[in-house]
Design an enzyme around this catalytic site. Structure first.
Site, PDB file in Angstrom:
ATOM      1  N   ASP A  73      37.835  40.810  42.548  1.00 54.53           N
ATOM      2  CA  ASP A  73      39.233  40.469  42.345  1.00 54.53           C
ATOM      3  C   ASP A  73      40.159  41.576  42.857  1.00 54.53           C
ATOM      4  O   ASP A  73      39.862  42.765  42.728  1.00 54.53           O
ATOM      5  CB  ASP A  73      39.481  40.249  40.854  1.00 54.53           C
ATOM      6  CG  ASP A  73      40.918  39.920  40.525  1.00 54.53           C
ATOM      7  OD1 ASP A  73      41.408  38.887  41.010  1.00 54.53           O
ATOM      8  OD2 ASP A  73      41.551  40.708  39.793  1.00 54.53           O
TER       9      ASP A  73
ATOM     10  N   GLU B   7      38.532  39.296  47.504  1.00 57.48           N
ATOM     11  CA  GLU B   7      39.867  38.706  47.497  1.00 57.48           C
ATOM     12  C   GLU B   7      40.803  39.798  48.024  1.00 57.48           C
ATOM     13  O   GLU B   7      41.287  40.630  47.268  1.00 57.48           O
ATOM     14  CB  GLU B   7      40.290  38.276  46.092  1.00 57.48           C
ATOM     15  CG  GLU B   7      41.628  37.549  46.098  1.00 57.48           C
ATOM     16  CD  GLU B   7      42.446  37.740  44.818  1.00 57.48           C
ATOM     17  OE1 GLU B   7      43.390  36.953  44.616  1.00 57.48           O
ATOM     18  OE2 GLU B   7      42.170  38.661  44.058  1.00 57.48           O
TER      19      GLU B   7
END
Length: 732
Positions: free
Chosen positions: A413, A466
């Protein structure tokens, strides 16, 4: 002074010192309990045995079929006895009389340390990839006794005790042994403490008493409770299959386990891991996805963070069951032939008092400088990536999920927030690196280290970034100065294509490049095309409600867009609810709107997703060369006036696929299109088909080739394009 008086004075001083130590034990601030408690030599023949047991009335040593009663020291919980060396063997078993009950227990201070010195060295070097096997609570056998070892890194604490259900949360019961070389505290308790709740009670250098959950806990209490729980590592998982490669079909269904479906029979509560296995796995298989991606499953206190503010990084959330039930859920996912990825959050952590922040009273896990250690967007702390032990902690956590559960991969993330020192900061709010730049060198090297390590252990796993900027070499190997990820989310494609789709078709001709620009860089990285949870929350609206026009046009637009996405280079990811065009934004507090599948238009979208996945997996041209420019060629990427896109997808040996997308509500009859070969072309997918809720405009199933130059090819085909529709044609 006489000898007798001198001896009396020594005894008085010794008694005073002993009393001070007893009081220190009572306060929980004894610096080195192992130097005082347990068995200690007096001379060649004698030893003294001491124990501190709050609440005990009597204590005796169980030795050679006899009881050796210890003497209670004054009005304290300290018991002691001078004995012959050979009368008491270690480890020492105690008989403890509490008045209302009597128990036998091994003396925790009669065991040697079980810490692995080599592992501690690697931990301090930042290279220990399996630190979770050495830290936390573990059931082990020490000196022939089965029990529980606790170990925690807290180098700046003055004293640390383990507290829990088993000692009435009393910091005076089990002060731990300190290892100055590694900064680690540990203790072995000769009891199986499985499923017991515990924390660490720490005395900071400023004499502040704090209580912390175990950073390496394998299980935690159900929030809002905050204690760790003693658990064992799950049994060995099934091996990871090679289903995650660049040249394979990868279609990912992203799931938030707490809101995919609720248990309506039990007050709309969560499904258990077993219920999720029984319901989610067949559903995903029926839709044809190849992988499930779970939003963060590491334990987190606040439901509204969706798991992105974790406290128990090693503990699968207890919302749906315990660690073994989670492991069984993963085993069932894998047994069904599906891959599974989890969201992983190494970029920041919350400031909950039982968590990592100021863990031992100092900035241990986070940067002390707020310009480096505080995240303004999320009010969270940023790891100190330059500290070796923090690197071991994060490296081991990535390894843990992949190794101990057989999870195929981790989606990391907010990578951009890790890479840039000035991420979301104004001038003067950040500190440059040693070269004066904005790159976070510690984070970069850590990501490289993690990727090199986990791929080195198992080349079949996958890591996904990401990463929302144009950082070069995200999926380039680390030995070529890349970050070493397997895939990167293509955030540019997502942003541009959704912006295009939001526009009324009459204006799309002026924004044609928003759908073609992604092909300029499509092969610079190994990409996944994400339509994730982030696009359907915080007022952004659901995917279906991003589409313009009346209800029929909304659904037609979405169908055509899905067709475009599945044909575009890059692996696929779709967040739950998008597969049947849920109207409402995603709400983590409630189930998806499953009743919508009773309506034909929503069932039509579901049917389309099944057909897209089926066609995709059966057609190597749609995935084999996703990261290679040889696998793609525009037929006509410049037809802005009609808002039609046409291109070819290629493989090494299988027939080519032609994709044609009409993003206007107009029917184009006798639409001429250049094709590369003098073959017939068969229609294999039509998003306007009535089974998907389309208009059913008649389109030929097989298209003959015309000897006519078009779009740089010698041959052409002619077909009817339905409104807001995507077609796939395969060479025959």
């Amino acid at each position: 002074m006489s000898v007798a008086n001198f001896a009396s004075l020594n005894e008085l001083n010794e008694a005073h010192n002993t009393l001070e130590k007893a009081h220190s034990l009572h306060r929980g601030d004894f610096i080195d309990a192992f130097s005082f408690l347990g068995k200690h030599t007096i001379n060649n023949e004698l030893a003294v045995v001491r124990c501190y047991i709050p609440g005990a009335k009597k204590v005796a040593i169980c030795s050679e079929n006899q009881q050796l009663a210890l003497e209670k020291f004054q009005d304290t919980a300290l018991f002691q006895l001078v004995v012959s060396h050979n009368k008491v063997a270690e480890p020492i078993k105690l008989d403890i009389d509490y008045g209302d009950c009597q128990v036998q227990r091994y003396h925790a201070y009669s065991f040697e340390s079980s810490l692995d010195n080599e592992a501690m060295y690697l931990f301090n070097q930042g290279t220990l990839a399996h630190a979770y096997r050495h830290f936390g609570a573990h059931l082990i056998t020490q000196q022939g006794v089965k029990g529980t070892r606790f170990s925690v890194w807290a180098p700046n604490a003055k004293a640390v005790s383990v507290i829990g259900d088993f000692n009435h949360w009393d910091a005076s019961c089990y002060p731990m042994r300190f290892h100055p070389a590694s900064g680690v505290w540990e203790i072995f308790i000769g009891e199986d403490l499985s499923d017991k709740n515990y924390k660490y009670s720490l005395l900071t250098e400023h004499n502040q008493r704090i209580e912390k959950a175990d950073p390496f806990a394998l299980q935690m209490q159900l929030p809002p409770h905050t204690a760790s729980r003693v658990a064992s590592l799950p049994k060995a998982p099934a091996p990871i299959s090679p289903i995650n490669k660049f040249n394979q079909a990868i279609s990912i269904y992203e799931v938030h386990l707490g809101s995919w479906r609720r248990n309506v029979e039990q007050g709309n509560g969560y499904l258990s891991y077993q219920q999720l296995a029984e319901q989610l796995i067949p559903y995903v298989l029926d839709l044809g996805f190849t992988h499930i991606q779970l939003m963060p499953i590491s334990e987190f206190p606040f439901d509204g963070s969706w798991g992105y503010q974790p406290v128990g990084l090693y503990a699968p959330t207890s919302r749906f069951g315990d660690i073994n039930e989670f492991a069984e859920f993963i085993r069932q996912v894998k047994a069904a032939g599906l891959g599974v990825l989890i969201d992983w959050v190494p970029g920041h952590f919350p400031n909950d008092p039982h968590g990592l922040a100021m863990f031992d009273g100092t900035h241990l896990y986070e940067h002390a400088d707020k310009r480096q250690g505080y995240h303004p967007d999320w009010n969270t702390h940023i790891y100190n990536y330059d500290r070796a032990e923090v690197r071991s902690f994060l490296l081991s956590n990535a390894t843990y999920w992949l190794t101990e559960f057989g999870i195929d991969g981790i989606r990391v993330d907010a990578v951009a927030s890790m890479l840039y020192l000035d991420y979301s900061r104004e001038e003067g709010q950040w500190v440059a690196n040693c070269y004066g730049g904005r790159e976070n060198l510690g984070a970069i090297s850590l990501l490289q280290q993690i990727n090199a390590s986990v791929y080195g252990e198992n080349p079949n796993i996958v890591t996904v970034a990401e990463e929302s900027t144009a950082w070069p070499g995200v999926t380039k190997p680390t030995d070529q100065s890349g970050l070493g990820f397997g895939f990167k989310w293509n955030m540019g494609w997502m942003n541009d294509s959704l912006e295009y789709m939001k526009k009324d078709p009459i204006y799309r001709r002026h924004h044609h490049n928003e759908m073609t620009f992604s092909l300029v860089y499509a092969f610079s990285e190994n990409y996944i095309l994400p339509l994730s949870h982030d696009e359907v929350v915080h007022g952004k609206g659901s995917l279906i409600n991003k589409m313009p026009g009346d209800d029929w046009q909304k659904f037609a637009n979405l169908r055509a867009f899905y067709g475009f996405m599945w044909a575009h280079p890059g692996k696929k990811l779709l967040f739950m609810g998008g597969e049947f065009a849920q109207y409402d934004e995603w709400d983590h507090d409630k189930s998806l709107d499953w009743h919508l599948l009773n309506e034909a238009k929503h069932q039509g979208i579901s049917n389309l997703i099944k057909a897209l996945n089926t066609t995709y997996k059966a057609t190597p041209s749609l995935y084999e060369k996703d990261n290679n420019g040889e696998g793609f060629r525009w037929i006509d990427g410049g037809n802005a006036d009609q808002s039609v896109f046409s291109f070819i997808r290629k493989s090494s040996s299988k027939p080519n696929v032609i994709a044609i997308c009409n993003f206007t509500p107009e029917v184009h009859e006798n639409f001429k299109l250049g094709v590369p070969k003098a073959k017939r072309y068969q229609l294999v997918l039509n998003t306007d088909d009535t089974q998907f809720g389309g208009s059913g405009v008649l389109v030929e199933n097989e298209l003959p080739v015309i000897k006519e130059d078009n779009h740089g090819f010698e041959y052409s085909i002619s077909l009817t394009l339905a409104p807001l529709a995507t077609y796939y044609l395969v060479e025959k």
